[in-house]
Design an enzyme around this catalytic site. Structure first.
Site, PDB file in Angstrom:
ATOM      1  N   TYR A  35       0.844  -1.202   0.000  1.00 30.72           N
ATOM      2  CA  TYR A  35       0.000   0.000   0.000  1.00 30.72           C
ATOM      3  C   TYR A  35       0.880   1.253   0.000  1.00 30.72           C
ATOM      4  O   TYR A  35       0.645   2.195  -0.763  1.00 30.72           O
ATOM      5  CB  TYR A  35      -0.924  -0.001   1.215  1.00 30.72           C
ATOM      6  CG  TYR A  35      -1.756   1.258   1.350  1.00 30.72           C
ATOM      7  CD1 TYR A  35      -2.993   1.374   0.722  1.00 30.72           C
ATOM      8  CD2 TYR A  35      -1.290   2.349   2.085  1.00 30.72           C
ATOM      9  CE1 TYR A  35      -3.747   2.530   0.824  1.00 30.72           C
ATOM     10  CE2 TYR A  35      -2.032   3.509   2.188  1.00 30.72           C
ATOM     11  CZ  TYR A  35      -3.261   3.592   1.558  1.00 30.72           C
ATOM     12  OH  TYR A  35      -3.994   4.752   1.653  1.00 30.72           O
ATOM     13  N   LYS A 115       4.895   3.421  17.015  1.00 30.50           N
ATOM     14  CA  LYS A 115       3.786   3.461  16.055  1.00 30.50           C
ATOM     15  C   LYS A 115       2.988   2.168  16.215  1.00 30.50           C
ATOM     16  O   LYS A 115       3.347   1.124  15.679  1.00 30.50           O
ATOM     17  CB  LYS A 115       4.283   3.602  14.620  1.00 30.50           C
ATOM     18  CG  LYS A 115       3.138   3.820  13.643  1.00 30.50           C
ATOM     19  CD  LYS A 115       3.628   4.028  12.221  1.00 30.50           C
ATOM     20  CE  LYS A 115       2.447   4.316  11.309  1.00 30.50           C
ATOM     21  NZ  LYS A 115       1.418   3.270  11.315  1.00 30.50           N
ATOM     22  N   LYS A 290       7.680  13.459  16.373  1.00 31.46           N
ATOM     23  CA  LYS A 290       6.933  14.714  16.346  1.00 31.46           C
ATOM     24  C   LYS A 290       7.791  15.853  16.891  1.00 31.46           C
ATOM     25  O   LYS A 290       8.516  15.668  17.877  1.00 31.46           O
ATOM     26  CB  LYS A 290       5.666  14.607  17.204  1.00 31.46           C
ATOM     27  CG  LYS A 290       4.693  13.515  16.764  1.00 31.46           C
ATOM     28  CD  LYS A 290       3.551  13.349  17.756  1.00 31.46           C
ATOM     29  CE  LYS A 290       2.613  12.228  17.336  1.00 31.46           C
ATOM     30  NZ  LYS A 290       1.579  11.944  18.345  1.00 31.46           N
ATOM     31  N   CYS A 432       4.607 -45.427  11.867  1.00 32.02           N
ATOM     32  CA  CYS A 432       4.837 -44.297  10.961  1.00 32.02           C
ATOM     33  C   CYS A 432       6.238 -43.758  11.194  1.00 32.02           C
ATOM     34  O   CYS A 432       6.568 -43.317  12.304  1.00 32.02           O
ATOM     35  CB  CYS A 432       3.801 -43.201  11.206  1.00 32.02           C
ATOM     36  SG  CYS A 432       4.078 -41.715  10.227  1.00 32.02           S
TER      37      CYS A 432
END
Length: 671
Positions: A35, A115, A290, A432
């Site tokens: 995106y 974030k 920021k 097995c």
């Protein structure tokens, strides 16, 4: 060649489609990295051709239209998104743009946050009381999720303290810790409910339930990171100051918020968080940076969809797209048949991935997966890569159906799926070869019988040459026979024989764990050994008696009872004892008679210890009357957190369970 206009139309259409899937349907089809790449491509084209920018371009707005099922709330202050950077060079360019735009010598400091990978929400308080909550929606209008947000315990319904504004809109992220996500999916697989691809989808799906009672059952939590409306009051003039004020009023703020004095400090913070990412206990996909000064933020202002004073510095993608070339089926030590996707190799989070687990037949059906499909692969921390979803919009025409086997791919025995279980199993047992190999590898492993030098390749050869059929056969091996194996000289062979002899002296708990009884891990084995004391008592125990052991329910009790009821298993145990496997006589511990701070408590260890091994710590705790469990639950009394403690620590904090570190544990052990 396509015209620029046509390229722009196609990019915008594609991005709108994926925005709708992500923001409205909670069912993203492509990774975030894809995106972001499409958005960068669109932005670059629009930058070169500004006359072709349209008001409804994805670069000019945020998110998608809200669901009609919820009433809508219009944001008084728009909820904008953030621009992204993906490398140090891009961040330093952002830093320079900020410095240049301020046009002054005034120092810029940065407030750095995690974030979070959840759902952005806006919460309005009037006179300190929560009155409404909304999703981001399209940035202008969101969905009214007030009833659901009120069920999240981390979010206070009333702020406490002084000088609370008359109207305060707090913004933040609702997310789901890893432990909660795993529990939701575990329950869903057991009951046939919806399995979520990742914690972000689970958080969004939980928060957007029309029935708040369902939301209340989901362990959602919240961190705040900003403010929208502010009326009838004041806040500090720095971003960090505002977050600390929020915390003082009772709002949850991440303890990883950090003030950085320079771009170099920001980069150091980024790399530190990137290193710690696997142990946080919740998903993040980068750090948010920021400008700390509110005055400088106002000077810098906004562009159409994002502030100029903040940026998201994203980590390398943990999701990528590739193609499924085939699906193969592996057989585990308990016979579980696990489908594995063979992929076109792709780099995910720095690792080349060519295989991914598909879990079981239900998961293949849920995904709608076909061989040849384009899929999204996710790899987080040390988790085995998994297929998150199929990119249905790009399905090739020549895909093939995945056919789950009715017979074991190794031994040909029937495959059986018990009603109510998600896992199909080979019924071949020890005939097995795959089950035999995996059972023997488990038996000799470090936490079981701890046979030094007996690696996987040796076990593979021993089974393939028919030298070994049961664990007891291992103790009959001679150096001469071992010397016939590949890369096994006389000295190495003798070392293995010596290690087998040494392994005969063990503990009852280790022996039980080594037997590989279904769903009996180390903690359960220790609990069974401590409760029954002797093999004879355990073998004779009924299902009802077995359930008296702490944390042993009907399912585990049935597995244990059925194991000892099987004659072939009892014969193997008799052979092992005849070969000299033994353990000390039991010391029966009555927790009520022990004067210890751990007596009678259920304790969980998480993270790495520096002063003693986890095994030694467990043994010492059991000696002092503790019950050492393998997972955190409401029944847990105490969590001991070593270095790099992860999801167990997060769950303990979420449940309000007492947590101590290794230093405190050692002090209490000494007391």
């Amino acid at each position: 060649m396509e015209s620029i206009e046509q390229q722009l139309i196609e990019l915008r259409t594609t991005l709108r489609h994926h925005e709708y899937l992500y923001h409205v349907m909670d069912a993203p089809e492509i990774p975030d990295a894809e995106y972001d790449r499409l958005m960068r491509e669109l932005r670059e084209l629009e930058t070169k051709h500004p006359e072709l920018i349209t008001p409804d371009s994805p670069t000019q707005r945020v998110g998608a239209a809200p669901l009609a099922a919820f009433s809508q709330i219009r944001h008084e202050v728009p909820m904008l998104s953030l621009d992204n950077v993906f490398d140090e060079e891009s961040f330093l360019a952002f830093n320079k743009r900020v410095q240049d735009r301020l046009k002054s010598n005034e120092k810029v400091t940065w407030c750095c946050e995690l974030k979070l990978d959840g759902l952005a929400v806006s919460i309005l308080y009037e006179n300190g009381v929560l009155v409404s909550a909304a999703t981001r929606g399209d940035g202008t209008t969101g969905e009214d999720i007030t009833s659901n947000v009120r069920t999240i315990r981390a979010i206070p319904l009333k702020l406490h303290g002084e000088n609370i504004p008359a109207r305060l809109e707090v913004r933040g992220e609702v997310f789901l810790p890893q432990a909660g996500f795993e529990k939701i999916n575990e329950d869903a697989r057991r009951t046939g409910g919806k399995v979520f691809a990742n914690p972000r989808n689970a958080a969004a799906g939980s928060l957007r339930q029309l029935d708040p009672r369902i939301t209340a059952k989901r362990p959602l939590t919240f961190f705040c990171y900003g403010v929208g409306v502010l009326e009838g009051g004041e806040l500090p003039d720095t971003h960090l100051g505002r977050l600390m004020q929020f915390k003082a009023w009772g709002l949850p703020v991440s303890d990883r918020v950090t003030l950085c004095e320079s771009a170099e400090e920001v980069l150091a913070f980024y790399h530190e968080v990137e290193k710690d990412r696997p142990t946080l206990g919740f998903d993040i996909d980068g750090v948010v940076i920021k400008v700390n000064s509110l005055a400088q933020q106002e000077q810098l202002g906004f562009v159409a969809r994002a502030p100029r004073w903040a940026v998201a510095f994203k980590f390398p993608a943990q999701e990528q797209m590739t193609f499924v070339r085939d699906v193969e089926f592996q057989v585990g030590r308990t016979g579980a048949i696990t489908p594995v996707a063979r992929l076109e190799p792709v780099h995910v989070a720095g690792v080349l991935v060519s295989n991914a687990t598909l879990h079981n037949a239900d998961e293949i059906e849920r995904l709608g997966l076909r061989i040849g499909d384009k899929v999204v692969i996710r790899r987080a921390g040390d988790v085995i890569p998994q297929v998150v979803n199929v990119v249905l919009s790009e399905r090739p025409e020549d895909t093939r159906e995945v056919v789950f086997p009715t017979h074991c791919p190794v031994c040909g025995s029937d495959v059986e799926r018990v009603e109510g279980e998600a896992v199909a199993r080979c019924t071949g047992g020890l005939i097995c070869g795959a089950q035999r190999k995996e059972s023997l590898k488990h038996f000799v492993s470090r936490r079981a019988m701890d046979v030094d030098g007996m690696g996987d390749k040796i076990i593979d050869q021993l089974v393939e040459k028919e030298y070994v059929h049961t664990p007891a056969d291992l103790f009959k091996l001679t150096a001469v026979k071992l010397t016939g194996l590949e890369r096994m000289g006389p000295k190495s062979a003798q070392n293995v024989v010596n290690a087998l002899e040494k392994a005969k002296e063990t503990t009852f708990a280790r022996f039980l764990y080594a037997l590989g009884i279904r769903e009996v891990g180390e903690a359960t084995a220790a609990g069974l050994a401590a409760y029954f004391g002797t093999l004879e008592a355990l073998e004779a125990a009924s299902i009802e008696e077995l359930q008296k052991v702490p944390d042993v329910g009907i399912v585990v009790a049935s597995h244990v009872h059925n194991f000892f009821a099987e004659e072939s298993n009892r014969n193997v145990i008799s052979e092992l004892l005849a070969e000299g496997v033994h353990w000390p006589e039991p010391i029966v511990i009555n927790a009520e008679e022990i004067d210890s701070p751990f007596a009678g408590k259920t304790v969980v260890l998480t993270g790495s210890l520096s002063q003693m091994s986890r095994d030694d710590a467990k043994a010492r705790l059991v000696e002092l009357g503790a019950k050492v469990a393998g997972s955190v639950s409401k029944k847990t009394d105490l969590v001991i957190a070593g270095e790099a403690a992860g999801s167990k620590l997060a769950k303990a904090q979420e449940l309000g369970i007492e947590v101590i570190d290794e230093t405190e544990m050692l002090r209490l052990l000494g007391s």
